[in-house]
Design an enzyme around this catalytic site. Structure first.
Site, PDB file in Angstrom:
ATOM      1  N   CYS A 103     -21.281 -10.372   0.157  1.00 45.73           N
ATOM      2  CA  CYS A 103     -20.728 -11.185  -0.937  1.00 45.73           C
ATOM      3  C   CYS A 103     -20.832 -12.672  -0.579  1.00 45.73           C
ATOM      4  CB  CYS A 103     -19.277 -10.801  -1.196  1.00 45.73           C
ATOM      5  SG  CYS A 103     -18.543 -11.767  -2.532  1.00 45.73           S
ATOM      6  N   ASP A 149       0.812  -1.209   0.000  1.00 38.39           N
ATOM      7  CA  ASP A 149       0.000   0.000   0.000  1.00 38.39           C
ATOM      8  C   ASP A 149       0.849   1.264   0.000  1.00 38.39           C
ATOM      9  OD1 ASP A 149      -2.689   0.016  -0.174  1.00 38.39           O
ATOM     10  OD2 ASP A 149      -3.115   0.257   1.954  1.00 38.39           O
TER      11      ASP A 149
HETATM   12  S1  SF4 Z   1     -21.237  -9.390  -7.654  1.00 40.59           S
HETATM   13 FE1  SF4 Z   1     -19.295 -10.407  -7.177  1.00 40.59          FE
HETATM   14  S2  SF4 Z   1     -18.339  -9.088  -5.630  1.00 40.59           S
HETATM   15 FE2  SF4 Z   1     -20.493  -8.513  -5.739  1.00 40.59          FE
HETATM   16  S3  SF4 Z   1     -21.461  -9.726  -4.107  1.00 40.59           S
HETATM   17 FE3  SF4 Z   1     -21.668 -10.890  -6.016  1.00 40.59          FE
HETATM   18  S4  SF4 Z   1     -19.890 -12.267  -6.055  1.00 40.59           S
HETATM   19 FE4  SF4 Z   1     -19.473 -10.684  -4.516  1.00 40.59          FE
END
Ligand code: SF4
Ligand code: SF4
Length: 375
Positions: free
Chosen positions: A276, A155
């Site tokens: 997610c 970073d």
């Molecule tokens: S679109 Fe991709 S990053 Fe977003 S919640 Fe679904 S799996 Fe996760």
């Protein structure tokens, strides 16, 4: 005991014969990285990436907000690691798990609480990763028959770290723009060791978001925006709409139109990772350095009572120190205003006469919001 010393997860004792100098191969380098505590390790070729163009488009659209370190002269260096280490040929990309066994932000509903982003609960990861990568580098030098140049990035240097991590096979960049490892999710700190050694690169990870759009739908401020590209839709996070930007990076005033969107967040936001599906079965780290200094979702009243001296002492070795005391209290005030809880009036009235104008103005806004006069 909390301390900043690097503690590898697995044993580091090597048999004498393993110390024999030899030509390093990619498999050796990755095995050593894992031995020194990095569960994710992969090799990317140190060539310029097409993602640099996408990054430039993100900056050109103003989506970096006022983050000068992303938009200044360092901007054009990010896609070419040779600007950081002349002669670089390979990049060892590593990931360190920081997920601890505590609930996620989407499981709380109490209005009198505050949210600090999971990555900032424990000790500052910069030192932890850098120390781990230093021990990897020292180990490589000990067994390599070739001398080599190296540079550690955590970073701290301009490099498209998620893009190189994807090239190194660590995961794909999700619609929430986080690096996601299959099957263990996105709660990883990333670091890189640039090497002048020629090493076999890994295969880039496949995108596994598919038709999912949970993060886009859950983002309370609509910060995840699509961008058409010849190879399909890509997604940007527009910092000018992102809670993490306003609570960590934005100095002084938070624009009034952004304050309501901050909700109860006082340092960062985890929503687009909490929802997610790849994080549902995310493993838990055994590393006590990432355990929270404060209980997750601490009471807003407790945070508002923190003095500047206490802030410095409490967060001296924490990512939270980045917001500085004034920014942190400002964020707490905004969250109190958003709470709808009249019991915060007394503390906000005290803060509205604070000698710091930014704090005083945000407290006046929060009082108005509690009265239903600010939106
Ligand atoms: S679109 Fe991709 S990053 Fe977003 S919640 Fe679904 S799996 Fe996760
Ligand atoms: S961090 Fe929060 S505000 Fe920013 S994109 Fe993710 S969900 Fe949206």
């Amino acid at each position: 005991m909390r301390c900043g010393r690097w503690r590898p997860v697995s044993g580091m004792a090597l048999e004498a014969e393993e110390r024999t100098r030899r030509t390093l191969r990619a498999a050796d380098v990755k095995a050593i990285a894992r031995e020194h505590g990095f569960p994710l390790a992969g090799i990317a070729a140190a060539s310029p990436l097409a993602d640099a163009e996408r990054y430039g488009a993100w900056v050109d659209r103003g989506m970096a907000g006022a983050m000068g370190y992303l938009t200044d002269h360092r901007r054009d260096k990010r896609g070419d690691p040779a600007t950081l280490l002349p002669g670089v040929r390979s990049i060892l990309c590593v990931g360190l798990l920081y997920n601890t066994a505590h609930p996620c932000s989407t499981s709380f509903s109490q209005a009198d609480r505050a949210w600090i982003s999971r990555y900032a609960w424990g000790e500052d990861y910069h030192q932890i990763l850098a120390e781990g990568l230093r021990s990897v580098e020292a180990h490589l030098r000990e067994i390599s028959s070739e001398s080599f140049d190296a540079k550690i990035c955590v970073d701290t240097a301009p490099i498209l770290e998620r893009s190189y991590a994807r090239q190194a096979g660590l995961g794909w960049i999700g619609k929430n723009t986080c690096l996601i490892h299959e099957p263990t999710g996105s709660w990883y700190f990333l670091g890189e060791l640039l090497l002048s050694l020629e090493l076999e690169p890994d295969t880039p990870a496949q995108d596994r978001c598919g038709s999912c759009r949970r993060c886009i739908d859950a983002c309370p401020t609509g910060a995840i925006v699509p961008r058409k590209s010849p190879d399909g839709d890509r997604y940007f996070v527009d910092a000018r709409a992102c809670i993490s930007y306003y609570t960590i990076e934005k100095k002084n005033e938070i624009p009034e139109e952004a304050r309501v969107g901050n909700g109860w967040h006082v340092f960062g936001c985890d929503i687009c990772q909490d929802v997610c599906p790849w994080n549902r079965r995310a493993p838990i780290t055994g590393d006590a350095r990432f355990e929270p200094l404060l209980p997750p979702a601490p009471p807003l009243e407790r945070l508002a009572a923190i003095t500047e001296a206490e802030f410095r002492e409490l967060f001296v070795n924490s990512p939270v120190s980045r917001s500085k005391y004034k920014g942190f209290i400002r964020n707490v005030i905004v969250a109190m205003g958003n709470s709808g809880s009249p019991e915060f009036r007394t503390v906000l009235e005290r803060l509205a006469s604070h000698s710091d104008e930014t704090i005083a103005r945000h407290a006046a806004w929060a009082l108005a919001r509690l009265r239903g006069e600010a939106t």
